[in-house]
Design an enzyme around this catalytic site. Structure first.
Site, PDB file in Angstrom:
ATOM      1  CG  ASN A 151      -2.176  -0.894   0.914  1.00 50.70           C
ATOM      2  OD1 ASN A 151      -3.038  -0.535   0.130  1.00 50.70           O
ATOM      3  ND2 ASN A 151      -2.202  -2.058   1.543  1.00 50.70           N
ATOM      4  CB  ILE A 199      -3.940  -1.438  19.409  1.00 53.32           C
ATOM      5  CG1 ILE A 199      -4.755  -2.522  18.701  1.00 53.32           C
ATOM      6  CG2 ILE A 199      -4.848  -0.411  20.071  1.00 53.32           C
ATOM      7  CD1 ILE A 199      -5.597  -3.368  19.613  1.00 53.32           C
ATOM      8  CD  GLU A 236      -5.827  -4.121   1.337  1.00 50.08           C
ATOM      9  OE1 GLU A 236      -4.934  -3.479   1.893  1.00 50.08           O
ATOM     10  OE2 GLU A 236      -5.999  -5.343   1.534  1.00 50.08           O
ATOM     11  CG  ASP A 266     -10.279  -2.575  11.956  1.00 52.30           C
ATOM     12  OD1 ASP A 266      -9.359  -1.886  11.474  1.00 52.30           O
ATOM     13  OD2 ASP A 266     -10.140  -3.765  12.269  1.00 52.30           O
ATOM     14  CG  HIS A 305     -10.012  -3.550   7.860  1.00 47.75           C
ATOM     15  ND1 HIS A 305      -9.231  -4.087   8.870  1.00 47.75           N
ATOM     16  CD2 HIS A 305     -11.035  -4.415   7.675  1.00 47.75           C
ATOM     17  CE1 HIS A 305      -9.779  -5.217   9.279  1.00 47.75           C
ATOM     18  NE2 HIS A 305     -10.867  -5.441   8.572  1.00 47.75           N
TER      19      HIS A 305
HETATM   20  C1  GRF Z   1      -3.207  -4.754   4.010  1.00 43.40           C
HETATM   21  O1  GRF Z   1      -4.011  -5.848   3.702  1.00 43.40           O
HETATM   22  C2  GRF Z   1      -3.967  -3.734   4.825  1.00 43.40           C
HETATM   23  O2  GRF Z   1      -5.323  -3.667   4.494  1.00 43.40           O
HETATM   24  C3  GRF Z   1      -3.815  -4.259   6.224  1.00 43.40           C
HETATM   25  O3  GRF Z   1      -2.494  -4.745   6.266  1.00 43.40           O
HETATM   26  C4  GRF Z   1      -2.081  -5.128   4.954  1.00 43.40           C
HETATM   27  C5  GRF Z   1      -0.821  -4.402   4.643  1.00 43.40           C
HETATM   28  O4  GRF Z   1      -0.291  -4.783   3.400  1.00 43.40           O
HETATM   29  N1  GRF Z   1      -4.116  -3.251   7.203  1.00 43.40           N
HETATM   30  P1  GRF Z   1       0.937  -3.987   2.789  1.00 43.40           P
HETATM   31  O5  GRF Z   1       2.041  -3.969   3.837  1.00 43.40           O
HETATM   32  O6  GRF Z   1       0.465  -2.610   2.447  1.00 43.40           O
HETATM   33  O7  GRF Z   1       1.342  -4.761   1.569  1.00 43.40           O
END
Ligand code: GRF
Length: 196
Positions: free
Chosen positions: A15, A92, A179, A150, A110
């Site tokens: 991400n 958290i 995502e 969340d 998420h």
């Molecule tokens: C993703 O699935 C995100 O939604 C969750 O943790 C994962 C992180 O993936 N919170 P990356 O490190 O961005 O590949």
């Protein structure tokens, strides 16, 4: 105005990579001031370094979480960030983090259609979706704040079908692609709002 933002990570960093790529391609008017990881050696740190983005590690153990997260928030504020993106940050956040951060908004990505399947993480989310018999899943970007995880205003959701024969890995991969789009869309929207 180009939006200065910090990204908190713990692992893979795909991400984070989506944000870096969107900025590089001129699709996102933002600038990453700092990438902070809860784990030394997280691949996300390498991804940031390749893009010449400053990084910091504030390693978290149960004993050090409050202090580490306070220091992390101070570093974020000092970097000049006006937005914090939780992109796979696996801990958290304690009260001290929120106290130090003040009014800087925080968003989280998420891998489900919240509020469904909140409070789970990693493959457990997708396993729970498959067990439930749900016909669709997806990705949610929401505001994060002190209190339940969340939770918080939903900014962007993108849906995917759950297909016959899906296992958790197949579903996770399909959700992950969404995502990346959802996160860039949400940051872009906040950047445009910050500019007016
Ligand atoms: C993703 O699935 C995100 O939604 C969750 O943790 C994962 C992180 O993936 N919170 P990356 O490190 O961005 O590949």
């Amino acid at each position: 105005m180009t939006l200065p933002l910090a990204v908190c990570v713990s692992g893979r960093g795909s991400n984070l990579g989506a944000i870096i790529d969107a900025i590089a391609a001129g699709r996102l008017d933002a600038r990453i001031t700092l990438v902070v990881s809860s784990r030394a050696g997280a691949p996300a740190l390498e991804r940031a370094s390749r893009a010449s983005v400053p990084t910091a590690v504030h390693a978290v153990t149960n004993a050090t979480r409050a202090d580490a997260q306070r220091a992390m928030a101070r570093a974020i504020v000092a970097s000049g960030a006006r937005l914090v993106v939780l992109a796979g940050y696996d801990r958290i956040l304690t009260d001290g983090f929120w106290d130090e951060l003040g009014a800087i908004p925080v968003i989280n990505i998420h891998p489900s259609l919240l509020p469904a399947f909140g409070g789970l993480n990693g493959m457990r989310v997708h396993e729970a979706v498959l067990r439930s018999g749900a016909r669709e899943s997806g990705a949610t970007v929401h505001r994060a704040q002190p209190g339940p995880v969340d939770d918080g205003e939903i900014l962007v959701q993108r849906r995917v079908a759950v297909l016959p024969g899906d296992d958790a890995e197949a579903l996770a991969a399909r959700v992950l692609a969404e995502e990346h789009l959802a996160l860039v869309e949400a940051v872009g929207r906040l950047a445009r709002q910050a500019a007016v």
